[in-house]
Motif scaffolding. Structure first.
Motif, mmCIF file in Angstrom:
data_model
loop_
_atom_site.group_PDB
_atom_site.id
_atom_site.type_symbol
_atom_site.label_atom_id
_atom_site.label_comp_id
_atom_site.label_asym_id
_atom_site.label_seq_id
_atom_site.Cartn_x
_atom_site.Cartn_y
_atom_site.Cartn_z
ATOM 1 N N ALA A 142 0.845 -1.194 0.000
ATOM 2 C CA ALA A 142 0.000 0.000 0.000
ATOM 3 C C ALA A 142 0.877 1.240 0.000
ATOM 4 O O ALA A 142 2.002 1.238 0.507
ATOM 5 C CB ALA A 142 -0.925 0.001 1.216
ATOM 6 N N THR A 143 0.317 2.317 -0.562
ATOM 7 C CA THR A 143 0.978 3.618 -0.532
ATOM 8 C C THR A 143 0.164 4.533 0.364
ATOM 9 O O THR A 143 -1.043 4.715 0.152
ATOM 10 C CB THR A 143 1.096 4.221 -1.937
ATOM 11 O OG1 THR A 143 1.885 3.355 -2.749
ATOM 12 C CG2 THR A 143 1.760 5.590 -1.878
ATOM 13 N N VAL A 144 0.808 5.076 1.372
ATOM 14 C CA VAL A 144 0.146 5.965 2.323
ATOM 15 C C VAL A 144 0.626 7.386 2.047
ATOM 16 O O VAL A 144 1.824 7.678 2.136
ATOM 17 C CB VAL A 144 0.456 5.555 3.779
ATOM 18 C CG1 VAL A 144 -0.237 6.503 4.752
ATOM 19 C CG2 VAL A 144 0.024 4.120 4.042
ATOM 20 N N ARG A 145 -0.336 8.258 1.706
ATOM 21 C CA ARG A 145 0.002 9.636 1.349
ATOM 22 C C ARG A 145 -0.306 10.583 2.506
ATOM 23 O O ARG A 145 -1.430 10.626 3.007
ATOM 24 C CB ARG A 145 -0.765 10.076 0.104
ATOM 25 C CG ARG A 145 -0.388 9.283 -1.133
ATOM 26 C CD ARG A 145 -0.980 9.880 -2.406
ATOM 27 N NE ARG A 145 -0.577 9.108 -3.567
ATOM 28 C CZ ARG A 145 0.595 9.226 -4.184
ATOM 29 N NH1 ARG A 145 1.466 10.141 -3.753
ATOM 30 N NH2 ARG A 145 0.889 8.473 -5.225
ATOM 31 N N PHE A 146 0.713 11.322 2.933
ATOM 32 C CA PHE A 146 0.566 12.406 3.895
ATOM 33 C C PHE A 146 0.385 13.705 3.117
ATOM 34 O O PHE A 146 0.379 13.703 1.887
ATOM 35 C CB PHE A 146 1.797 12.488 4.794
ATOM 36 C CG PHE A 146 1.979 11.294 5.695
ATOM 37 C CD1 PHE A 146 1.658 11.371 7.035
ATOM 38 C CD2 PHE A 146 2.468 10.093 5.199
ATOM 39 C CE1 PHE A 146 1.826 10.270 7.872
ATOM 40 C CE2 PHE A 146 2.637 8.991 6.016
ATOM 41 C CZ PHE A 146 2.312 9.083 7.358
ATOM 42 N N ALA A 147 0.269 14.822 3.808
ATOM 43 C CA ALA A 147 0.070 16.103 3.124
ATOM 44 C C ALA A 147 1.261 16.463 2.245
ATOM 45 O O ALA A 147 1.101 17.096 1.195
ATOM 46 C CB ALA A 147 -0.177 17.206 4.153
ATOM 47 N N ASP A 148 2.457 16.029 2.669
ATOM 48 C CA ASP A 148 3.652 16.453 1.943
ATOM 49 C C ASP A 148 4.546 15.299 1.498
ATOM 50 O O ASP A 148 5.667 15.527 1.052
ATOM 51 C CB ASP A 148 4.471 17.396 2.820
ATOM 52 C CG ASP A 148 4.826 16.764 4.174
ATOM 53 O OD1 ASP A 148 4.346 15.640 4.442
ATOM 54 O OD2 ASP A 148 5.569 17.396 4.942
ATOM 55 N N ALA A 149 4.101 14.064 1.643
ATOM 56 C CA ALA A 149 4.954 12.932 1.269
ATOM 57 C C ALA A 149 4.104 11.677 1.133
ATOM 58 O O ALA A 149 2.945 11.632 1.562
ATOM 59 C CB ALA A 149 6.043 12.716 2.320
ATOM 60 N N ALA A 150 4.711 10.648 0.531
ATOM 61 C CA ALA A 150 4.058 9.349 0.400
ATOM 62 C C ALA A 150 5.037 8.266 0.827
ATOM 63 O O ALA A 150 6.227 8.321 0.486
ATOM 64 C CB ALA A 150 3.602 9.112 -1.035
ATOM 65 N N ARG B 179 5.707 4.005 1.129
ATOM 66 C CA ARG B 179 5.326 2.684 0.658
ATOM 67 C C ARG B 179 5.413 1.694 1.812
ATOM 68 O O ARG B 179 6.435 1.627 2.518
ATOM 69 C CB ARG B 179 6.270 2.253 -0.464
ATOM 70 C CG ARG B 179 5.972 0.896 -1.074
ATOM 71 C CD ARG B 179 4.702 0.909 -1.866
ATOM 72 N NE ARG B 179 4.439 -0.401 -2.477
ATOM 73 C CZ ARG B 179 3.300 -0.724 -3.049
ATOM 74 N NH1 ARG B 179 2.311 0.165 -3.126
ATOM 75 N NH2 ARG B 179 3.128 -1.913 -3.573
ATOM 76 N N VAL B 180 4.336 0.901 2.040
ATOM 77 C CA VAL B 180 4.286 -0.068 3.123
ATOM 78 C C VAL B 180 4.096 -1.462 2.548
ATOM 79 O O VAL B 180 3.177 -1.690 1.749
ATOM 80 C CB VAL B 180 3.136 0.244 4.107
ATOM 81 C CG1 VAL B 180 3.132 -0.777 5.250
ATOM 82 C CG2 VAL B 180 3.256 1.657 4.652
ATOM 83 N N GLU B 181 4.967 -2.381 2.962
ATOM 84 C CA GLU B 181 4.853 -3.777 2.548
ATOM 85 C C GLU B 181 4.973 -4.664 3.777
ATOM 86 O O GLU B 181 5.856 -4.458 4.617
ATOM 87 C CB GLU B 181 5.935 -4.141 1.525
ATOM 88 C CG GLU B 181 5.820 -3.356 0.225
ATOM 89 C CD GLU B 181 6.957 -3.654 -0.737
ATOM 90 O OE1 GLU B 181 7.867 -4.428 -0.358
ATOM 91 O OE2 GLU B 181 6.953 -3.109 -1.849
ATOM 92 N N SER B 182 4.066 -5.643 3.890
ATOM 93 C CA SER B 182 4.075 -6.522 5.053
ATOM 94 C C SER B 182 3.155 -7.705 4.809
ATOM 95 O O SER B 182 2.216 -7.619 4.012
ATOM 96 C CB SER B 182 3.607 -5.764 6.297
ATOM 97 O OG SER B 182 3.453 -6.628 7.400
ATOM 98 N N ASP B 183 3.434 -8.807 5.526
ATOM 99 C CA ASP B 183 2.533 -9.954 5.487
ATOM 100 C C ASP B 183 1.800 -10.102 6.823
ATOM 101 O O ASP B 183 1.278 -11.164 7.146
ATOM 102 C CB ASP B 183 3.298 -11.238 5.152
ATOM 103 C CG ASP B 183 4.396 -11.545 6.169
ATOM 104 O OD1 ASP B 183 4.588 -10.732 7.106
ATOM 105 O OD2 ASP B 183 5.071 -12.584 6.020
ATOM 106 N N TRP B 184 1.747 -9.018 7.616
ATOM 107 C CA TRP B 184 1.077 -9.068 8.917
ATOM 108 C C TRP B 184 -0.397 -9.373 8.740
ATOM 109 O O TRP B 184 -1.051 -8.864 7.815
ATOM 110 C CB TRP B 184 1.234 -7.734 9.642
ATOM 111 C CG TRP B 184 0.548 -7.690 10.981
ATOM 112 C CD1 TRP B 184 1.027 -8.169 12.154
ATOM 113 C CD2 TRP B 184 -0.749 -7.139 11.275
ATOM 114 N NE1 TRP B 184 0.124 -7.956 13.165
ATOM 115 C CE2 TRP B 184 -0.983 -7.331 12.654
ATOM 116 C CE3 TRP B 184 -1.731 -6.529 10.504
ATOM 117 C CZ2 TRP B 184 -2.151 -6.907 13.281
ATOM 118 C CZ3 TRP B 184 -2.903 -6.114 11.114
ATOM 119 C CH2 TRP B 184 -3.113 -6.308 12.487
ATOM 120 N N THR B 185 -0.934 -10.181 9.646
ATOM 121 C CA THR B 185 -2.361 -10.462 9.672
ATOM 122 C C THR B 185 -2.898 -10.164 11.064
ATOM 123 O O THR B 185 -2.166 -10.303 12.060
ATOM 124 C CB THR B 185 -2.659 -11.936 9.313
ATOM 125 O OG1 THR B 185 -1.960 -12.793 10.236
ATOM 126 C CG2 THR B 185 -2.229 -12.249 7.892
#
Length: 665
Positions: free
Chosen positions: A520-528, A530-536
């Protein structure tokens, strides 16, 4: 070589000795008290013998009980570990009389070096630099005050037969000298059965650096370089490393040669440690010699590749050392963090109870890093009030100090402990501290950097953003799972929102999340990010990659978010819709109850002394009561002026955390 050895100890050191003995093909015998009937060292050994009730002075330090266990099992040799009988001359003599090998030094060396007063005199005679002090025995508190005044404050009050930080106090004035003498003597009598006390000058801004020595019965004595042990709390080592970031080759060689000279002077054999105090100009002074294996020996093993327990066994069997001084090189860097059952948020007071979860990081050994965990506990086991509060010794090795610290950070974040108070957050905080990273440390580090005690960690903004991004990605996964389980939606992902507000550490981050197959890509007001994980959902440990950097967090669930623990911080992280976040700002904050009129017991323990009576007027800082836990005395003091209205506990009472000892008007 011996066919069977008995380990006259418990906990992680007993397990440590068993591992080496097993690798050498030697059978092992464990001994255990009532409290340790189901302990890990009992499970690991080939045989186990019960030796008495839980208190150490009725079991582990009763020589006759150990001797009977030896006769019962036919053990040919005894490894004493550290503490208990490891530096007891009478025990070594009893073994010799029985024809059983002592995996340690001769009784004469224990007598010479095990007593701190005698050892300082011998060191001075051998030309070793020693700290100024009074080496005679001190009969009472009045004499302690007089001698302290002559030496000049500050002074260190120490038990002659002490070790492990027990029976030690620093005094800066007459009142502290009087109080410290009484406490040191009581602790020494309780822990070692020997209440002799001596006093020496306390060197300000000191480093605690020790030299590991090893000697055989054929005249060979070597030093295995040094360990830096300056991160201490109440004179108890917390973090050690090898080598020291402070020593230069010339000082290292001089300290090593003096340590070996002292060992030769007393006919020392086996492993031992010569401890020095080192000032800012690299002047070093002899403190004491520990005639046993040290708690922190793993870091020496990691930088030298030598199993010290194996060498102790071989020396006791009469074999010569298989290496000379020139063979002992320093390879890489090693760090040890001592995991204790103590609550850093309550001034590091002991904690006891059941380990409801105990999952150490996976041990590994590669050319790039080593992770090692020496432990004597297991999930579901009990932490007893009768013994040292150590749970484990987590060690990391890497080619250089920076990499070893990085490895330790990651290992600490991945260490899961629940059910008791523990110092994992504090250990993580030290790893991230700029002074520690720079190697700018002294034995006053904890007192200087945490003068009000440990209150947790405030994460820097860049890491806080990575945590926020990780939390919203985890929340999205949890929301999809809830929708799937409820059966409310056919296309679960389509109906999970994309706009969220993440609140943590007093900040709120409005974010937008867009997911794909790989993350997933998480966008803040001034930056983005990238998050990768296999957490459940439900996994108590989350390993993620955020913006290409590893983030490891312990995860707990709270309404509308998570309780996340990493890098010494414990964060309540709320992930809400924008409207829910707006409404949350209007909610009142619940205040904690007022306990200012009570003296509460800060940890499970035994009341040793009540210093006041009902109706007494007390002043701020006045001693009110003494509570003992895990053989350490803790003096509880008044936080403000008041009158004692009621006393609810008497000497000898066993109390739980937050039990009311006394009430004030």
């Amino acid at each position: 070589m011996f066919k069977k050895i008995l380990i006259a100890n418990r906990g992680e050191i007993a397990c440590r000795v068993i591992k080496t003995a097993r690798r050498m093909g030697i059978a092992t015998v464990a001994v255990y008290s009532d409290a340790d009937r189901n302990a890990l060292h009992v499970r690991m050994a080939d045989e186990a013998v019960h030796i008495g009730p839980a208190p150490a002075n009725q079991s582990y330090i009763v020589i006759d009980r150990i001797m009977e266990a030896i006769r019962q099992t036919g053990a040919e040799a005894v490894h004493p570990g550290y503490g208990f009988l490891s530096e007891n001359m009478k025990f070594a003599q009893a073994l010799e009389a029985e024809g059983v090998a002592f995996i340690g030094p001769p009784a004469t060396a224990i007598e010479a070096m095990g007593d701190k007063i005698t050892s300082k005199k011998l060191a001075a005679e051998a030309g070793v630099s020693t700290v100024p002090g009074y080496m005679g025995l001190i009969p009472d508190a009045d004499e302690a005050v007089r001698i302290s005044g002559q030496i000049g404050y500050p002074v260190m009050i120490k038990a002659s037969a002490g070790g492990g930080g027990k029976g030690m106090r620093i005094a800066w004035n007459d009142d502290e000298a009087r109080e410290g003498f009484d406490s040191s003597r009581n602790e020494a009598a309780s822990s070692f059965g020997d209440d002799r006390i001596f006093i020496e000058k306390f060197v300000t801004q000191p480093r605690h650096i020790e030299i590991q020595v090893l000697a055989d019965q054929h005249g060979n004595t070597v030093y295995l370089h040094e360990r830096e042990c300056s991160i201490q709390r109440r004179n108890q080592k917390v973090i050690e490393e090898a080598p020291s970031p402070f020593l230069d080759p010339a000082t290292r060689r001089a300290m090593g040669e003096q340590a070996c000279a002292l060992a030769r002077a007393v006919g020392y054999t086996s492993a031992g440690t010569v401890e020095f105090i080192v000032d800012g100009n690299r002047n070093f002074y002899f403190l004491e010699m520990n005639t046993r294996l040290q708690v922190e020996h793993p870091v020496t093993e990691l930088i030298t590749g030598i199993d010290l327990v194996e060498q102790m066994i071989r020396v006791a069997a009469g074999q010569p050392l298989p290496f000379a001084q020139q063979d002992l090189k320093i390879n890489g860097w090693a760090i040890e963090s001592r995991l204790y059952a103590e609550d850093p948020y309550r001034n590091f007071l002991p904690s006891i109870g059941r380990l409801t979860r105990y999952r150490p990081p996976i041990e590994e050994a590669t050319e790039a890093r080593v992770v090692r965990n020496d432990t004597g506990v297991y999930e579901g086991g009990e932490i007893s009030m009768y013994y040292d509060p150590m749970i484990a010794k987590l060690c990391t090795w890497a080619p250089d100090r920076k990499a070893a610290i990085t490895a330790m950070r990651e290992a600490l974040d991945g260490f899961e402990v629940e059910g008791i108070g523990h110092n994992l957050p504090f250990l993580s905080a030290v790893m991230d501290h700029p002074r520690f990273a720079a190697g700018d440390i002294t034995t006053a580090f904890i007192a200087e950097e945490y003068p009000e005690g440990f209150q947790g960690v405030t994460l820097p903004d860049d890491l806080l953003r990575r945590v926020a991004a990780a939390a919203v990605a985890m929340h999205r996964v949890a929301e999809i799972r809830r929708a799937r389980i409820s059966g409310r939606m056919d296309n679960h992902e389509r109906h999970v929102g994309t706009d969220w507000v993440v609140s943590l550490q007093g900040q709120a981050f409005p974010v937008t999340i867009a997911a794909d197959r790989d993350g997933a890509t998480v966008r803040f007001a001034d930056a983005a990010l990238r998050v990768e994980s296999d957490w459940t959902p439900g996994q108590p440990l989350a390993r993620l990659s955020v913006d290409g950097q590893a983030v490891v967090m312990k995860v707990g669930k709270i309404p509308s978010g998570f309780l996340l623990r990493l890098r010494g911080a414990e964060l309540k992280v709320h992930v809400r819709t924008p409207r829910a976040a707006e409404l949350a700002q209007l909610m009142p904050e619940k205040l904690p109850p007022d306990t200012s009129k009570f003296l509460l017991c800060p940890m499970p323990g035994l009341v040793v002394k009540i210093n006041v009576a009902e109706g007494d007027e007390v002043q701020e800082g006045q001693a009110l009561a003494t509570v003992e836990a895990m053989k350490m005395e803790n003096i509880l003091r008044a936080t403000r002026k008041g009158v004692v209205a009621r006393i609810n506990a008497a000497p000898g009472a066993s109390l739980k955390v937050d039990d009311v000892i006394m009430e004030f008007a």
